[in-house]
Design a protein around this motif. Structure first.
Motif, PDB file in Angstrom:
ATOM      1  N   ALA A  17       0.861  -1.179   0.000  1.00  0.00           N
ATOM      2  CA  ALA A  17       0.000   0.000   0.000  1.00  0.00           C
ATOM      3  C   ALA A  17       0.897   1.229   0.000  1.00  0.00           C
ATOM      4  O   ALA A  17       2.056   1.162   0.379  1.00  0.00           O
ATOM      5  CB  ALA A  17      -0.902   0.011   1.217  1.00  0.00           C
ATOM      6  N   ARG A  18       0.344   2.305  -0.433  1.00  0.00           N
ATOM      7  CA  ARG A  18       1.090   3.550  -0.448  1.00  0.00           C
ATOM      8  C   ARG A  18       1.444   3.920   0.995  1.00  0.00           C
ATOM      9  O   ARG A  18       0.591   3.966   1.867  1.00  0.00           O
ATOM     10  CB  ARG A  18       0.233   4.642  -1.079  1.00  0.00           C
ATOM     11  N   GLN A  19       2.711   4.155   1.223  1.00  0.00           N
ATOM     12  CA  GLN A  19       3.172   4.495   2.563  1.00  0.00           C
ATOM     13  C   GLN A  19       2.967   5.987   2.805  1.00  0.00           C
ATOM     14  O   GLN A  19       3.264   6.806   1.945  1.00  0.00           O
ATOM     15  CB  GLN A  19       4.659   4.167   2.716  1.00  0.00           C
ATOM     16  N   GLU A  76      11.997  10.117   3.777  1.00  0.00           N
ATOM     17  CA  GLU A  76      11.369   9.363   2.704  1.00  0.00           C
ATOM     18  C   GLU A  76      12.341   8.301   2.207  1.00  0.00           C
ATOM     19  O   GLU A  76      13.541   8.515   2.142  1.00  0.00           O
ATOM     20  CB  GLU A  76      11.000  10.316   1.555  1.00  0.00           C
ATOM     21  N   ASP A  77      11.801   7.151   1.860  1.00  0.00           N
ATOM     22  CA  ASP A  77      12.596   6.051   1.338  1.00  0.00           C
ATOM     23  C   ASP A  77      13.308   6.506   0.059  1.00  0.00           C
ATOM     24  O   ASP A  77      12.691   7.155  -0.793  1.00  0.00           O
ATOM     25  CB  ASP A  77      11.668   4.873   1.050  1.00  0.00           C
ATOM     26  N   PRO A  78      14.606   6.179  -0.099  1.00  0.00           N
ATOM     27  CA  PRO A  78      15.344   6.599  -1.303  1.00  0.00           C
ATOM     28  C   PRO A  78      14.697   6.113  -2.599  1.00  0.00           C
ATOM     29  O   PRO A  78      14.697   6.841  -3.597  1.00  0.00           O
ATOM     30  CB  PRO A  78      16.727   5.978  -1.122  1.00  0.00           C
ATOM     31  N   LEU A  79      14.127   4.921  -2.593  1.00  0.00           N
ATOM     32  CA  LEU A  79      13.468   4.422  -3.793  1.00  0.00           C
ATOM     33  C   LEU A  79      12.234   5.262  -4.108  1.00  0.00           C
ATOM     34  O   LEU A  79      11.987   5.614  -5.267  1.00  0.00           O
ATOM     35  CB  LEU A  79      13.079   2.957  -3.633  1.00  0.00           C
ATOM     36  N   ASP A  80      11.466   5.620  -3.074  1.00  0.00           N
ATOM     37  CA  ASP A  80      10.300   6.482  -3.282  1.00  0.00           C
ATOM     38  C   ASP A  80      10.730   7.844  -3.811  1.00  0.00           C
ATOM     39  O   ASP A  80      10.054   8.424  -4.667  1.00  0.00           O
ATOM     40  CB  ASP A  80       9.508   6.643  -1.992  1.00  0.00           C
ATOM     41  N   GLN A  81      11.846   8.362  -3.320  1.00  0.00           N
ATOM     42  CA  GLN A  81      12.367   9.647  -3.810  1.00  0.00           C
ATOM     43  C   GLN A  81      12.705   9.547  -5.288  1.00  0.00           C
ATOM     44  O   GLN A  81      12.368  10.432  -6.074  1.00  0.00           O
ATOM     45  CB  GLN A  81      13.605  10.070  -3.022  1.00  0.00           C
ATOM     46  N   LEU A  82      13.385   8.477  -5.665  1.00  0.00           N
ATOM     47  CA  LEU A  82      13.769   8.266  -7.061  1.00  0.00           C
ATOM     48  C   LEU A  82      12.541   8.211  -7.958  1.00  0.00           C
ATOM     49  O   LEU A  82      12.483   8.854  -9.012  1.00  0.00           O
ATOM     50  CB  LEU A  82      14.580   6.978  -7.189  1.00  0.00           C
ATOM     51  N   ILE A  83      11.543   7.453  -7.530  1.00  0.00           N
ATOM     52  CA  ILE A  83      10.324   7.304  -8.333  1.00  0.00           C
ATOM     53  C   ILE A  83       9.585   8.627  -8.422  1.00  0.00           C
ATOM     54  O   ILE A  83       9.094   9.005  -9.489  1.00  0.00           O
ATOM     55  CB  ILE A  83       9.440   6.181  -7.773  1.00  0.00           C
ATOM     56  N   ALA A 130       2.765   8.064 -10.257  1.00  0.00           N
ATOM     57  CA  ALA A 130       1.370   7.648 -10.455  1.00  0.00           C
ATOM     58  C   ALA A 130       1.291   6.226 -10.998  1.00  0.00           C
ATOM     59  O   ALA A 130       0.480   5.417 -10.522  1.00  0.00           O
ATOM     60  CB  ALA A 130       0.652   8.620 -11.383  1.00  0.00           C
ATOM     61  N   SER A 131       2.144   5.900 -11.966  1.00  0.00           N
ATOM     62  CA  SER A 131       2.099   4.538 -12.514  1.00  0.00           C
ATOM     63  C   SER A 131       2.659   3.528 -11.514  1.00  0.00           C
ATOM     64  O   SER A 131       2.210   2.385 -11.460  1.00  0.00           O
ATOM     65  CB  SER A 131       2.817   4.449 -13.864  1.00  0.00           C
ATOM     66  N   HIS A 132       3.611   3.945 -10.689  1.00  0.00           N
ATOM     67  CA  HIS A 132       4.129   3.065  -9.641  1.00  0.00           C
ATOM     68  C   HIS A 132       3.034   2.753  -8.627  1.00  0.00           C
ATOM     69  O   HIS A 132       2.841   1.598  -8.225  1.00  0.00           O
ATOM     70  CB  HIS A 132       5.322   3.719  -8.950  1.00  0.00           C
ATOM     71  N   TYR A 133       2.290   3.778  -8.209  1.00  0.00           N
ATOM     72  CA  TYR A 133       1.197   3.562  -7.267  1.00  0.00           C
ATOM     73  C   TYR A 133       0.108   2.697  -7.885  1.00  0.00           C
ATOM     74  O   TYR A 133      -0.519   1.895  -7.192  1.00  0.00           O
ATOM     75  CB  TYR A 133       0.624   4.889  -6.782  1.00  0.00           C
ATOM     76  N   ALA A 134      -0.111   2.834  -9.200  1.00  0.00           N
ATOM     77  CA  ALA A 134      -1.112   1.991  -9.871  1.00  0.00           C
ATOM     78  C   ALA A 134      -0.711   0.520  -9.785  1.00  0.00           C
ATOM     79  O   ALA A 134      -1.566  -0.347  -9.567  1.00  0.00           O
ATOM     80  CB  ALA A 134      -1.280   2.420 -11.327  1.00  0.00           C
ATOM     81  N   VAL A 135       0.592   0.230  -9.936  1.00  0.00           N
ATOM     82  CA  VAL A 135       1.069  -1.146  -9.795  1.00  0.00           C
ATOM     83  C   VAL A 135       0.823  -1.625  -8.364  1.00  0.00           C
ATOM     84  O   VAL A 135       0.306  -2.729  -8.146  1.00  0.00           O
ATOM     85  CB  VAL A 135       2.571  -1.266 -10.146  1.00  0.00           C
ATOM     86  N   PHE A 171       4.371   1.392 -16.060  1.00  0.00           N
ATOM     87  CA  PHE A 171       5.446   1.854 -15.173  1.00  0.00           C
ATOM     88  C   PHE A 171       6.802   1.641 -15.836  1.00  0.00           C
ATOM     89  O   PHE A 171       7.658   2.520 -15.833  1.00  0.00           O
ATOM     90  CB  PHE A 171       5.379   1.134 -13.829  1.00  0.00           C
ATOM     91  N   ARG A 172       6.997   0.485 -16.456  1.00  0.00           N
ATOM     92  CA  ARG A 172       8.247   0.184 -17.156  1.00  0.00           C
ATOM     93  C   ARG A 172       8.484   1.196 -18.281  1.00  0.00           C
ATOM     94  O   ARG A 172       9.594   1.719 -18.430  1.00  0.00           O
ATOM     95  CB  ARG A 172       8.193  -1.239 -17.708  1.00  0.00           C
ATOM     96  N   ASP A 173       7.448   1.475 -19.057  1.00  0.00           N
ATOM     97  CA  ASP A 173       7.574   2.438 -20.157  1.00  0.00           C
ATOM     98  C   ASP A 173       7.920   3.832 -19.634  1.00  0.00           C
ATOM     99  O   ASP A 173       8.784   4.518 -20.185  1.00  0.00           O
ATOM    100  CB  ASP A 173       6.280   2.502 -20.975  1.00  0.00           C
ATOM    101  N   CYS A 174       7.255   4.234 -18.558  1.00  0.00           N
ATOM    102  CA  CYS A 174       7.509   5.546 -17.967  1.00  0.00           C
ATOM    103  C   CYS A 174       8.959   5.651 -17.504  1.00  0.00           C
ATOM    104  O   CYS A 174       9.643   6.635 -17.785  1.00  0.00           O
ATOM    105  CB  CYS A 174       6.553   5.793 -16.802  1.00  0.00           C
ATOM    106  N   MET A 175       9.437   4.639 -16.792  1.00  0.00           N
ATOM    107  CA  MET A 175      10.810   4.665 -16.292  1.00  0.00           C
ATOM    108  C   MET A 175      11.814   4.637 -17.445  1.00  0.00           C
ATOM    109  O   MET A 175      12.841   5.315 -17.386  1.00  0.00           O
ATOM    110  CB  MET A 175      11.057   3.510 -15.322  1.00  0.00           C
TER     111      MET A 175
END
Length: 94
Positions: free
Chosen positions: A19-21, A29-36, A43-48, A68-72
């Protein structure tokens, strides 16, 4: 006589609990969340994550995963172009 097999712990029947933290006050904030977030793909990450929480089966979330893959991938291509531009500008000034 065979020895009894060790009993394995039961798997959770609740499935994934992604779930969204929500960031708590004073919590980094988590470094991965910062990167995303910086990528523009949050938005596409949260959709996943939401799909996984709802279906608990990544196979049912392939459209969200692909988006999400396409966006990244697009973000990484833009980043490479920007770095190349900076490199070319830096060598032009030398």
């Amino acid at each position: 006589m065979r020895a009894p097999l060790e009993r394995l712990p039961r798997m959770s029947t609740q499935g994934h609990t992604w779930a969204r933290q929500v960031k708590k006050e004073g919590e980094e904030e988590d470094p991965l969340d910062q990167l995303i977030s910086r990528s523009g793909c949050a938005a596409s990450h949260y959709a996943v994550q939401e799909c996984m929480a709802a279906h608990q089966d990544w196979r049912q979330c392939q459209p969200q995963v692909q988006a999400f893959r396409d966006c990244m991938s697009e973000q990484q291509a833009r980043r490479r172009e920007e770095l190349q531009r900076r490199k070319e500008q830096g060598s032009a000034h030398s």
